[in-house]
Design a protein around this motif. Structure first.
Motif, short mmCIF file in Angstrom:
data_model
loop_
_atom_site.label_atom_id
_atom_site.label_comp_id
_atom_site.label_asym_id
_atom_site.label_seq_id
_atom_site.Cartn_x
_atom_site.Cartn_y
_atom_site.Cartn_z
N MET A 1 0.82 -1.18 0.00
CA MET A 1 0.00 0.00 0.00
C MET A 1 0.88 1.26 0.00
SD MET A 1 -3.02 1.00 2.58
CE MET A 1 -2.50 2.31 3.64
N PHE A 2 1.90 1.28 0.86
CA PHE A 2 2.74 2.47 0.93
C PHE A 2 3.57 2.64 -0.34
CE2 PHE A 2 1.96 1.75 5.46
CZ PHE A 2 1.43 2.99 5.78
N LEU A 3 3.94 1.54 -0.95
CA LEU A 3 4.68 1.62 -2.21
C LEU A 3 3.80 2.26 -3.29
CD1 LEU A 3 7.39 0.87 -3.47
CD2 LEU A 3 6.39 -1.31 -4.11
N THR A 4 2.55 1.87 -3.33
CA THR A 4 1.61 2.43 -4.29
C THR A 4 1.37 3.91 -4.01
OG1 THR A 4 0.51 0.30 -4.51
CG2 THR A 4 -0.72 2.23 -5.23
N LEU A 5 1.19 4.26 -2.74
CA LEU A 5 0.97 5.66 -2.40
C LEU A 5 2.19 6.52 -2.74
CD1 LEU A 5 -0.87 5.32 1.01
CD2 LEU A 5 -1.83 5.98 -1.19
N GLY A 6 3.38 5.99 -2.51
CA GLY A 6 4.59 6.72 -2.88
C GLY A 6 4.69 6.92 -4.37
N GLY A 7 4.34 5.90 -5.13
CA GLY A 7 4.35 6.01 -6.59
C GLY A 7 3.34 7.03 -7.09
N LEU A 8 2.15 7.01 -6.52
CA LEU A 8 1.13 7.98 -6.91
C LEU A 8 1.57 9.40 -6.55
CD1 LEU A 8 -2.13 6.11 -5.88
CD2 LEU A 8 -1.32 6.60 -8.20
N ARG A 9 2.19 9.54 -5.40
CA ARG A 9 2.68 10.85 -4.99
C ARG A 9 3.77 11.34 -5.93
NH1 ARG A 9 3.73 12.17 1.32
NH2 ARG A 9 3.17 14.34 1.12
N TYR A 10 4.61 10.42 -6.38
CA TYR A 10 5.69 10.75 -7.32
C TYR A 10 5.11 11.25 -8.65
CZ TYR A 10 10.21 10.28 -9.63
OH TYR A 10 11.37 10.53 -10.30
N VAL A 11 4.10 10.53 -9.14
CA VAL A 11 3.50 10.91 -10.42
C VAL A 11 2.76 12.24 -10.30
CG1 VAL A 11 1.70 10.24 -12.07
CG2 VAL A 11 3.31 8.54 -11.24
N ALA A 12 2.11 12.47 -9.16
CA ALA A 12 1.31 13.67 -8.98
C ALA A 12 2.14 14.90 -8.60
CB ALA A 12 0.25 13.42 -7.91
N SER A 13 3.42 14.74 -8.38
CA SER A 13 4.25 15.86 -7.91
C SER A 13 4.49 16.92 -8.97
CB SER A 13 5.59 15.34 -7.40
OG SER A 13 6.37 14.86 -8.48
N ASN A 14 4.35 16.58 -10.22
CA ASN A 14 4.55 17.53 -11.34
C ASN A 14 5.91 18.21 -11.30
OD1 ASN A 14 2.05 17.09 -12.57
ND2 ASN A 14 1.05 18.53 -11.18
N GLY A 15 6.92 17.50 -10.84
CA GLY A 15 8.28 18.03 -10.85
C GLY A 15 8.59 19.01 -9.73
N GLU A 16 7.67 19.21 -8.82
CA GLU A 16 7.92 20.12 -7.70
C GLU A 16 8.92 19.48 -6.74
OE1 GLU A 16 5.36 22.11 -4.12
OE2 GLU A 16 4.35 21.73 -6.02
N PRO A 17 10.06 20.14 -6.51
CA PRO A 17 11.15 19.51 -5.74
C PRO A 17 10.75 19.02 -4.35
CG PRO A 17 11.92 21.53 -6.76
CD PRO A 17 10.44 21.47 -6.99
N GLY A 18 9.97 19.79 -3.61
CA GLY A 18 9.57 19.37 -2.27
C GLY A 18 8.70 18.13 -2.29
N GLU A 19 7.76 18.09 -3.22
CA GLU A 19 6.87 16.94 -3.33
C GLU A 19 7.61 15.71 -3.86
OE1 GLU A 19 3.70 16.52 -2.28
OE2 GLU A 19 4.02 18.47 -1.36
N LEU A 20 8.56 15.93 -4.77
CA LEU A 20 9.37 14.82 -5.28
C LEU A 20 10.16 14.18 -4.14
CD1 LEU A 20 10.83 15.96 -8.71
CD2 LEU A 20 9.45 13.95 -8.25
N GLU A 21 10.73 15.00 -3.28
CA GLU A 21 11.51 14.47 -2.16
C GLU A 21 10.64 13.69 -1.19
OE1 GLU A 21 14.70 13.23 -0.43
OE2 GLU A 21 14.76 14.50 -2.21
#
Length: 53
Positions: A1-21
């Protein structure tokens, strides 16, 4: 579940450095969790040998 949430967060970050981290940290934490889960039986055996049970 956390792996999926991390992946979704990565995709949804739109290249924003804070969200990518945050996404990378979530993926790292999920990987560590999987590793600990996989090593749990080995660690229990080692502890049993140390304690002598």
């Amino acid at each position: 579940m956390f792996l999926t949430l991390g992946g979704l967060r990565y995709v949804a970050s739109n290249g924003e450095p804070g969200e990518l981290e945050k996404a990378k940290q979530a993926l790292r934490n999920a990987g560590i969790g999987y590793l600990l889960t996989a090593l749990a039986p080995v660690l229990v055996d080692i502890l049993r040998q140390i304690v002598g049970a």
